[in-house]
Design an enzyme around this catalytic site. Sequence first.
Site, PDB file in Angstrom:
ATOM      1  N   ARG A 113       7.878   1.316  52.549  1.00 38.48           N
ATOM      2  CA  ARG A 113       8.788   1.690  51.465  1.00 38.48           C
ATOM      3  C   ARG A 113      10.200   1.846  52.030  1.00 38.48           C
ATOM      4  O   ARG A 113      10.370   2.306  53.171  1.00 38.48           O
ATOM      5  CB  ARG A 113       8.300   3.025  50.885  1.00 38.48           C
ATOM      6  CG  ARG A 113       9.072   3.544  49.704  1.00 38.48           C
ATOM      7  CD  ARG A 113       8.806   2.771  48.467  1.00 38.48           C
ATOM      8  NE  ARG A 113       9.193   3.504  47.265  1.00 38.48           N
ATOM      9  CZ  ARG A 113       9.345   2.926  46.075  1.00 38.48           C
ATOM     10  NH1 ARG A 113       9.139   1.624  45.922  1.00 38.48           N
ATOM     11  NH2 ARG A 113       9.669   3.645  45.032  1.00 38.48           N
ATOM     12  N   THR A 393       8.079  -5.926  40.242  1.00 40.29           N
ATOM     13  CA  THR A 393       7.402  -5.752  41.507  1.00 40.29           C
ATOM     14  C   THR A 393       6.431  -6.919  41.577  1.00 40.29           C
ATOM     15  O   THR A 393       6.273  -7.654  40.612  1.00 40.29           O
ATOM     16  CB  THR A 393       6.719  -4.381  41.443  1.00 40.29           C
ATOM     17  OG1 THR A 393       7.753  -3.408  41.356  1.00 40.29           O
ATOM     18  CG2 THR A 393       5.808  -4.087  42.591  1.00 40.29           C
ATOM     19  N   THR A 411       8.238  -4.893  46.487  1.00 39.83           N
ATOM     20  CA  THR A 411       9.197  -4.943  45.380  1.00 39.83           C
ATOM     21  C   THR A 411      10.640  -4.843  45.827  1.00 39.83           C
ATOM     22  O   THR A 411      10.938  -4.359  46.923  1.00 39.83           O
ATOM     23  CB  THR A 411       8.895  -3.780  44.409  1.00 39.83           C
ATOM     24  OG1 THR A 411       9.687  -3.929  43.236  1.00 39.83           O
ATOM     25  CG2 THR A 411       9.177  -2.422  45.031  1.00 39.83           C
ATOM     26  N   ASN A 413      12.320  -3.346  43.319  1.00 43.12           N
ATOM     27  CA  ASN A 413      12.387  -2.458  42.161  1.00 43.12           C
ATOM     28  C   ASN A 413      12.605  -3.315  40.918  1.00 43.12           C
ATOM     29  O   ASN A 413      11.739  -4.058  40.531  1.00 43.12           O
ATOM     30  CB  ASN A 413      13.423  -1.352  42.299  1.00 43.12           C
ATOM     31  CG  ASN A 413      13.260  -0.311  41.197  1.00 43.12           C
ATOM     32  OD1 ASN A 413      12.161  -0.173  40.659  1.00 43.12           O
ATOM     33  ND2 ASN A 413      14.307   0.396  40.838  1.00 43.12           N
ATOM     34  N   ASP A 435      14.411   4.789  42.112  1.00 46.89           N
ATOM     35  CA  ASP A 435      13.099   5.443  42.016  1.00 46.89           C
ATOM     36  C   ASP A 435      13.156   6.908  42.447  1.00 46.89           C
ATOM     37  O   ASP A 435      12.199   7.653  42.279  1.00 46.89           O
ATOM     38  CB  ASP A 435      12.051   4.686  42.841  1.00 46.89           C
ATOM     39  CG  ASP A 435      11.425   3.543  42.035  1.00 46.89           C
ATOM     40  OD1 ASP A 435      11.671   3.473  40.818  1.00 46.89           O
ATOM     41  OD2 ASP A 435      10.704   2.729  42.624  1.00 46.89           O
ATOM     42  N   SER A 464       7.074   6.125  44.435  1.00 42.14           N
ATOM     43  CA  SER A 464       6.688   4.832  43.870  1.00 42.14           C
ATOM     44  C   SER A 464       5.489   5.006  42.945  1.00 42.14           C
ATOM     45  O   SER A 464       4.805   6.032  42.971  1.00 42.14           O
ATOM     46  CB  SER A 464       6.314   3.881  45.011  1.00 42.14           C
ATOM     47  OG  SER A 464       5.733   2.698  44.502  1.00 42.14           O
ATOM     48  N   GLY A 486       4.795  -3.516  37.571  1.00 41.07           N
ATOM     49  CA  GLY A 486       4.944  -2.906  36.249  1.00 41.07           C
ATOM     50  C   GLY A 486       5.544  -1.513  36.246  1.00 41.07           C
ATOM     51  O   GLY A 486       5.349  -0.786  35.271  1.00 41.07           O
ATOM     52  N   GLY A 487       6.270  -1.098  37.319  1.00 42.70           N
ATOM     53  CA  GLY A 487       6.835   0.252  37.310  1.00 42.70           C
ATOM     54  C   GLY A 487       5.713   1.231  37.027  1.00 42.70           C
ATOM     55  O   GLY A 487       4.598   1.087  37.534  1.00 42.70           O
TER      56      GLY A 487
END
Length: 585
Positions: A113, A393, A411, A413, A435, A464, A486-487
Amino acid sequence: MSAIRSAVFFLLAFLFVNAPLSQLRRPGAARPGVAVAASREPVRAARGMVASTNKLASEVGVDILKRGGNAVDAAIAVAFALAVTYPAAGNLGGGGFMLIRRRDGRMTAIDYREMAPQAATRNVYLDPQGNLIEGEGSSTIGYRAAGVPGTVAGMELALRKYGSGRLTWAQLAEPARLLAANGFTVSHLFARSLRGSNELLGRYADSKRIFLNGGRYFNEGDTLRQPELAATFARLQRGGAREFYEGETARLIAEDMRRNKGLMTLEDLRGYEAKERVPLRSTYRGYGVISMPPPSSGGAVLIEMLNILEGYDLRGMNWASSEKYHLVTEAMRRAFADRAEYMGDADFVKVPIDGLIDKKYAERLRASINLERASTSAEVRAGRPAGYESEETTHFTVVDAEGNAVSNTYTLNLGYGSGVTARGTGILLNNEMDDFAAKPGTPNAFGLIQGERNAVAPRKRPLSAMTPTFVLRKDGTLWFTIGTPGGPTIINTVLQAIINIVDHDMDIQEAIDSPRIHHQWLPDQIVHEPYGLSADTQRALTARGHTLVARPRYMGDAHGIMIEEKTGVRLGASDSRNEGAAVGY
Ligand code: GLY
C-alpha cells in the site's frame, strides 16, 4: 452496449421462464430453486490459470507459468503487464495487496500500500478556514494527491521470498516492457474509458500526450505505445526494484513533484517499505476464509459480515429474495459503521481486529437486527467489539500447476489516479491520499465516512477496502480465490460471491455474474445494479423501510479461480461486466 445487454438479458429471462428446467440446466450449473439469468461455463484448465481484467495480461501470466514460473512469478508479470495495458488501475505508481497461499497451505500477505509522504500532516488537505480543498491540491487531483507508490517494492518482496527462483526480475518485467514499446490494440471500452477521463488526463502534459493522443484521442483499433514506460521498465530490469526508489526513475518523479508543488520527495521514495502481514483467518459455515488485514479494512469487514450472516438460513431463502437482501443489508450496515469508527493503519493506531471478527460479537450485532424492518443508519452506531470506482482498482488471480495461489488487488485509487504522469517516466501516479480521512467525519470520493484512526500522518498507509480472499474447503484445501475492484463495494462484492457459492451452490462464474447490491452504513441506502433487482423485490424492500438507489453502472470487476473438487481442474472466471479473461493451460 447496455441496451444490447438488457435485450439479451430479457431474451434469456423469457427463454428461462418458457422452457422446461431440464433443458436449461447444464450439468453442475443451475440447481432447482436457483435462478440463473445467464452465465457462461468457467474456463477449464488442468494445470494453471490466470484471471484478470485484460486478456493480454492473463496471457502474459500463463506464459510465465508455462516457462516454469510459479503463481507468484506469474502474478508479478501480470501486475507489470496491467501497468501497460490497463492504465486506469494497473500500475507502477500505486499500490495494493497480494495474498499468497503456497502449495503446502502456508499463507501470507504482501502489503505494498502507498505511504503518506513526510509533508502529509493531518490538515494537509484543508484550507485556512478548515474546509476541504477542492480540485488541484486536493487529495484527489494532481501532484499533492499521490502517496509514495508501493507496487515495485511489493513485487520485489514477493519475488524474493516466494518466487520460484526459476525466472529473474528482468525476465518477469520483459513482457510488460515489450507491450509498452511495441504497443497494443486499443479496445472499444478502453477508448471510451480514456475519452471519459479527458478532463483529468488533459490537465497534465505527459498524460495528455500519452493517453489522449495529444488531445486527438484514441479510437478502437488504434495502437497505444508507451515508450517512456518501456524505458522505465528497462531501467528496472537493469537496476532492480531499488532503481524505482533511488535511481533515475526516483529522480524523475521527485523532480516533477518539486516543479509542481507535490508532497513526495526523493527521501520519501527512498524510505518506502513493503511489508509482510499475517492474513486474517476465519470460517463461514465451516469453510476457511482468508483475507487481508489492515491497512485494508476488507478482511475484517468481510469476516464481520459473514459472521453475522452465518446465524441465518440463507440457503433456505431464494438468492434474489427481499428477505435475503434485507439481512445482507443489515450486516453491511453494521460492519461498515464499525469500519468508519475503528479502522486505520494498525502500525499507527489501535484497531480492535480480534473483537471485530469475533463470532460472539457478531451474535450481539445479530440480536439488534429486526427480521422484518430495516434499521436506520442513524440508530446503528459502531458496536463495541472487545479490545463508490469510478472505482478503478483491479484484481487478478493465479493458480499454478503445483497448487500455489495468488489473489492480488492493486490500484491507483480512482481511475487513472491523480491524473499525473510523472514527466519522462510514463508512470501514472495514484491519488490514494484520498483514502485517508482528509477531514475525519466528512465523506471521501466514495462517500465513505472515516474516523480519526484514518487521519493523515507522515509515513502512514491510508485505509483500504481491497479484499483479496481465499476460501478453503472443510479439509483445508483451496476451494476458490476471489477479489474485485470497486472502492467500498469491493468488500460487499466479495461477500456476495462467497454467499452465492456457499449458500446458493453457484459455480464461480455464476457467483461473479450474479447481480450485486451495496450498503455502506452512510449514506443510508441500498445501491443496486441496473437490472439487478426486480420491481417486486424493490417494493418489498421499500416496504421493510429500506431506501433504494439504482446505479447507472455495473458494480465491480471480479475475477476468481475455483478448484474442481474431484479432478483438481482449475475453473477460471472473469466478470462479464468488463472485458477481462480467464486463461489457462
Ligand atoms: N483505493 C480503494 C481502496 O483501497 O479501497
